[in-house]
Enzyme design. Sequence first.
Site, PDB file in Angstrom:
ATOM      1  N   ASN A   1       6.051 -14.423   4.651  1.00 25.70           N
ATOM      2  CA  ASN A   1       5.358 -14.367   5.934  1.00 25.70           C
ATOM      3  C   ASN A   1       3.853 -14.527   5.783  1.00 25.70           C
ATOM      4  O   ASN A   1       3.201 -15.233   6.571  1.00 25.70           O
ATOM      5  CB  ASN A   1       5.674 -13.041   6.645  1.00 25.70           C
ATOM      6  CG  ASN A   1       7.052 -13.058   7.276  1.00 25.70           C
ATOM      7  OD1 ASN A   1       7.574 -14.117   7.611  1.00 25.70           O
ATOM      8  ND2 ASN A   1       7.646 -11.889   7.422  1.00 25.70           N
TER       9      ASN A   1
ATOM     10  N   ASP B   1      13.364  20.390 -33.863  1.00 25.13           N
ATOM     11  CA  ASP B   1      13.750  19.210 -33.077  1.00 25.13           C
ATOM     12  C   ASP B   1      12.573  18.575 -32.336  1.00 25.13           C
ATOM     13  O   ASP B   1      12.719  17.491 -31.763  1.00 25.13           O
ATOM     14  CB  ASP B   1      14.837  19.585 -32.048  1.00 25.13           C
ATOM     15  CG  ASP B   1      16.204  19.736 -32.691  1.00 25.13           C
ATOM     16  OD1 ASP B   1      16.432  19.091 -33.736  1.00 25.13           O
ATOM     17  OD2 ASP B   1      17.028  20.503 -32.164  1.00 25.13           O
TER      18      ASP B   1
ATOM     19  N   GLU C   1       0.815  -1.216   0.000  1.00 25.72           N
ATOM     20  CA  GLU C   1       0.000   0.000   0.000  1.00 25.72           C
ATOM     21  C   GLU C   1       0.847   1.265   0.000  1.00 25.72           C
ATOM     22  O   GLU C   1       0.375   2.336  -0.363  1.00 25.72           O
ATOM     23  CB  GLU C   1      -0.971   0.016   1.189  1.00 25.72           C
ATOM     24  CG  GLU C   1      -0.326   0.066   2.558  1.00 25.72           C
ATOM     25  CD  GLU C   1      -0.012  -1.319   3.099  1.00 25.72           C
ATOM     26  OE1 GLU C   1       0.170  -1.450   4.307  1.00 25.72           O
ATOM     27  OE2 GLU C   1       0.060  -2.279   2.308  1.00 25.72           O
TER      28      GLU C   1
ATOM     29  N   ASN D   1       2.397  -5.251   9.796  1.00 26.33           N
ATOM     30  CA  ASN D   1       2.512  -4.663   8.462  1.00 26.33           C
ATOM     31  C   ASN D   1       2.796  -3.166   8.538  1.00 26.33           C
ATOM     32  O   ASN D   1       3.593  -2.621   7.762  1.00 26.33           O
ATOM     33  CB  ASN D   1       1.209  -4.912   7.692  1.00 26.33           C
ATOM     34  CG  ASN D   1       1.277  -4.395   6.278  1.00 26.33           C
ATOM     35  OD1 ASN D   1       2.058  -4.877   5.465  1.00 26.33           O
ATOM     36  ND2 ASN D   1       0.449  -3.403   5.969  1.00 26.33           N
TER      37      ASN D   1
ATOM     38  N   ASP E   1       6.135  -1.437   7.045  1.00 28.57           N
ATOM     39  CA  ASP E   1       6.100  -0.350   6.051  1.00 28.57           C
ATOM     40  C   ASP E   1       6.793   0.895   6.578  1.00 28.57           C
ATOM     41  O   ASP E   1       7.465   1.613   5.825  1.00 28.57           O
ATOM     42  CB  ASP E   1       4.654  -0.020   5.687  1.00 28.57           C
ATOM     43  CG  ASP E   1       4.080  -0.993   4.665  1.00 28.57           C
ATOM     44  OD1 ASP E   1       4.877  -1.625   3.951  1.00 28.57           O
ATOM     45  OD2 ASP E   1       2.847  -1.119   4.580  1.00 28.57           O
TER      46      ASP E   1
ATOM     47  N   ASP F   1      17.584  21.470 -29.284  1.00 25.58           N
ATOM     48  CA  ASP F   1      17.117  22.785 -28.831  1.00 25.58           C
ATOM     49  C   ASP F   1      16.575  23.645 -29.954  1.00 25.58           C
ATOM     50  O   ASP F   1      16.297  24.829 -29.772  1.00 25.58           O
ATOM     51  CB  ASP F   1      18.243  23.537 -28.123  1.00 25.58           C
ATOM     52  CG  ASP F   1      19.457  23.757 -29.032  1.00 25.58           C
ATOM     53  OD1 ASP F   1      19.402  23.363 -30.213  1.00 25.58           O
ATOM     54  OD2 ASP F   1      20.458  24.338 -28.554  1.00 25.58           O
TER      55      ASP F   1
ATOM     56  N   ASP G   1      23.412  16.829 -31.203  1.00 34.36           N
ATOM     57  CA  ASP G   1      24.233  17.630 -32.103  1.00 34.36           C
ATOM     58  C   ASP G   1      25.584  17.847 -31.421  1.00 34.36           C
ATOM     59  O   ASP G   1      25.706  17.670 -30.216  1.00 34.36           O
ATOM     60  CB  ASP G   1      23.550  18.966 -32.386  1.00 34.36           C
ATOM     61  CG  ASP G   1      24.180  19.722 -33.542  1.00 34.36           C
ATOM     62  OD1 ASP G   1      25.174  19.227 -34.110  1.00 34.36           O
ATOM     63  OD2 ASP G   1      23.679  20.811 -33.873  1.00 34.36           O
TER      64      ASP G   1
END
Length: 827
Positions: free
Chosen positions: A643, A579, A272, A668, A672, A575, A314
Site C-alpha cells: 500500500n 552445572d 511502530e 495506519n 495497527d 540443577d 541428566d
Amino acid sequence: MTDKDPSASESGLTSAEAQQRLAQFGPNDPSRSRPRSGLVDLLLLFANPLVLILLIAGVASALLGELANAAIIITVVVLGIAINFAQTYRSQRAVLRLRDQVAPTALVLRDGKWQEIHRHDVVPGDVVRLSAGDLVPADARLITSRDLYVQQAALTGESTPSEKDARPDGEAATGPEARHLVFLGTSVISGTATALVQATGSATAFGDIAERLALRPEQTEFEAGLRQFGLLIMRTVIFLVLFIVVVNLALHRNALESLLFAVALAVGLTPEFLPMITSVTLARGAVRMAREKVIVKHLAAIQNLGSIDVLCSDKTGTLTRGDMVLDRSLDPLGRPSDRPATLAYINSKFETGIRSPLDTAILQCERPGADGYEKCDEIPFDFDRRRISIVVEKRPVRLLITKGAPEGILEHSVAYESDGAKLPLDEAAREVCRKAYCDLSTQGYRVLAVAYRDVSTLHSYAAADECELILSGFVTFSDPPLPDAADVLASLKHDGVQVKILTGDNELVAKHICEQVGLGAGAMVLGDELDHMSDAALQHVAEETAVFARVSPRQKHRIILALKHRSHVVGFLGDGINDAPSLHAADVGISVSTAVDVARDAADIILLERGLRVLHRGIIQGRRASGNVMKYLLMGTSSNFGNMFSMAGASLFLPFLPMLPTQILLNNFLYDLAQITIPTDNVDRAYLRSPQRWDVRLIRNFMIFIGPISSLYDFLTFYVLIRFFRASEPLFHTGWFVESLATQTLVLFVIRTMGNPLRSRPSRPLAMTTIGIVLLGAAIPFTPLGRPLGFTPLPPAYFGFLTLACGTYLCLVEIAKRRLMPQMLSR
C-alpha cells in the site's frame, strides 16, 4: 571493601535498621543501571524521530490555520502512543511479577532469627548464612566457617575453588585472595559459614564487572533477527521518503503538504507497534508458561525455547522420580550387612559439602552404631575423584571414612571386610567385588561403595590419604522411572526435540533406565573417551549419540558446545553446583525451583515442577509466542508495504495526492489497532510440531512477493474509481482509504496460518477487532467525522467492487503464500 563497619554487629540487624540502610545504600544490585520509570518510557515513545516530525507538522498546520488537520495529526499520534505505552507497561509488570517468584534469595539474621529474603534486600550490616550451592549475596567478612571452599572464577579467572576461613580482624589482604573475605559474584562449593555483610550493590568488588556485563548482553537469535528486520525497514523508509519529497518538489507541489505526505508514508511503513506487539506477545507467553509451571527470567529466551531441537539433561528427576530410596546394604561379596550403611551414615552426617539426594536417603534412618563420633576433618567431593571422605574420632580410634563411585574406591582398596574379618583384596577377590556392584548396576540400582582406614592424628588431611582402604561394602539406591517418561520422550521426538542424557552414573545404570523408557542407548559414550577426542570428532559423536555416562560437568560443557557448533539450538536442564557453565553455554539454560542458587541464577527458564512433561509444555508455549510475533512481522512487510509503495507510485501520475497525510495516518492507526489482539491468537498445530528458527529471508520474500499483489489491487482500485466512478479528489481519497484498509487488514486471516485459513480458526478477540476495524473504516465517511477528514460518502456500487476485490485478493495471497512456504506446509 572496608574490613570493619563500626556500626555493624555480629548479632545482625533489626527490620527497622535494615529498612533504614536499604534507603541509605539502595538495593543490592551490582549493576548501577536502574529500571526506567513509566514516565521516562512514555517520553521515549515521543522521542521517535517520525513522531517528532509529525508533532512539528501538526503545530505548523495549526499556525497556518489548518486546525482540523492539526487536530487529526496530534490525536492519531497521541492515541497510538497511549495504546503502545499501556500495553507494554502492563506486560512488563506481569513479567516482573513472574521474575520475583524465582529471584535469588539469601538467609539473613534479622530480629534475632534467620529469615529468607530477596538478595536485592540485603544491606551492609546483615549477617548471612552460607552453605554449599549458595551464591554469596554481597561482599562480607567471615564470622565463622567450616571446611569452606568458594568458586571465585568470576573475579579472579581461577577455575579451582579457594579455601576460606574466619581469620582475625588484623588480616592485611582485602581482595579475593583474602581468606577471611567472601564476595558477591562467587559461589560456595562446599562447607558452611556465617558472614557479616560489608558492601552491597555497585560498591562491591563485582560491581564494575557486573556493569560491564550489563552493557554487553549476549544477543539472542531472536533479537538479532529483529535488528536485521529493523535495518531492512529503515533502508526502505529512507529511500521512499527521499523519493517522494524530490518528486513532489520537482512537480512544484506544496512543500509542507509534500513533506507531511512523505512522513506519513514513512509512518505507514514503520512497524511502530513492533516493540509493543513483541513485548505483549512474549509477556503473554510468559504468563501462559507460568500457568504450566514454567517461569521465564528473560523474555527473549521464550523464542529460543521454542527453537530447541536438542535437549540435554541428566536422567535423575527427568527420566526417573528423583526420589532416592536406600534399598540395601551389602558386604563386598554382595551379601546383606549393616556395616556399610552405618559407615555411610557417619560420612553423610558430618558432610558439609554438596549434599546429594543419596545423602538424604542415607540419613532417613538412624543408625545406633553411628553415635559417639566427632568430626576432625573433611576431604570434599570433586568430580574427578567422585568420592568424599570424612575423618572422625571415637577415642581411641580415628577413622577416615570414604564413600563414592565403586570403581574408584575399589582401586584404592587393599583389603575387604567379610563376616567381621579383614581379608586381603587380591585379584580374585577384586573381581568378585567388581562383579557384585556391576550386577547391581545392571539391575538399575545406583551403587555407592563405602571404605575406611585407621589414620594417625594430623592437623588436616588430603586426597592423598585416601589410600590403603578397607572396602566395607556397598549401599544401593532405587529411583524407578517415571510412569510417563516413555510417553513424554515420544511426544518430544514427535515435536522435533531430541533428548540426550548426560549423566554422571555408570553406563550399566544409565543403560538400564534408558531401555526402560524406550530411549535406545545404542553406542553409549563414556566420559573418559571424551577426553581423548578432538573438538571436531566430538561434534560428530555428539550428533550421533543419545546417552553419555560417567561424564563430569566439564565434559557436559564440551558436549553442549559441540552440538551448538553443529547448528543445533541446545537446551540444558541442570540443577547442580557445577552445572552453571553448561547452563550459560546452552542456548537455553533450564533449572528447577529446588535447584541450588548457582544453577537457578545461571538459568533462563525455571521449572516449578520436575519432569520433562512440564518442560515440553513450556517449549510449545514458546513456539506459540514466537509464532504470533512472526504474524505481525509478515503483516507489516506484505500488504502494508504494498500500500505504501502504491501511494508513492500514484503520486507520480495523479494531479493530486492519492491520499491526504491525515488519512494515511488514520489508515495506519486503524490498521495497527486491528493487530493489537495478535498476541491472543491461536497457532497452527503444524507450526507447534517443529522447532522454529528465525528466518529474515521469509520476511523479505513476503515483502517482495505479497507486496506487489497488494499494489496490483491498489492500481486496479485507482482505475475503477477514475474510469467507472469518475471520482473527484474526495471520492478518490475515500474509495482508496476504504479499499486499502480492508485489504491490508483482512489479509491477516490468510497470513496468520501456514495452512488453509478456512480450517484454522483465529481467536475471538482477533476476529472481532479485525472485522470491527474494517467496518469502522467503511462507516467513517458516512459519519460527521467524514467531512473534516476529507471523506465523502461512497456509492453503493463501490461496495460491490470492494467485496469482489477483497475476495480475489485474499485468494491470490493464499496462492502466493503456499508457493513461498511449501516446507512449512509439509510439516
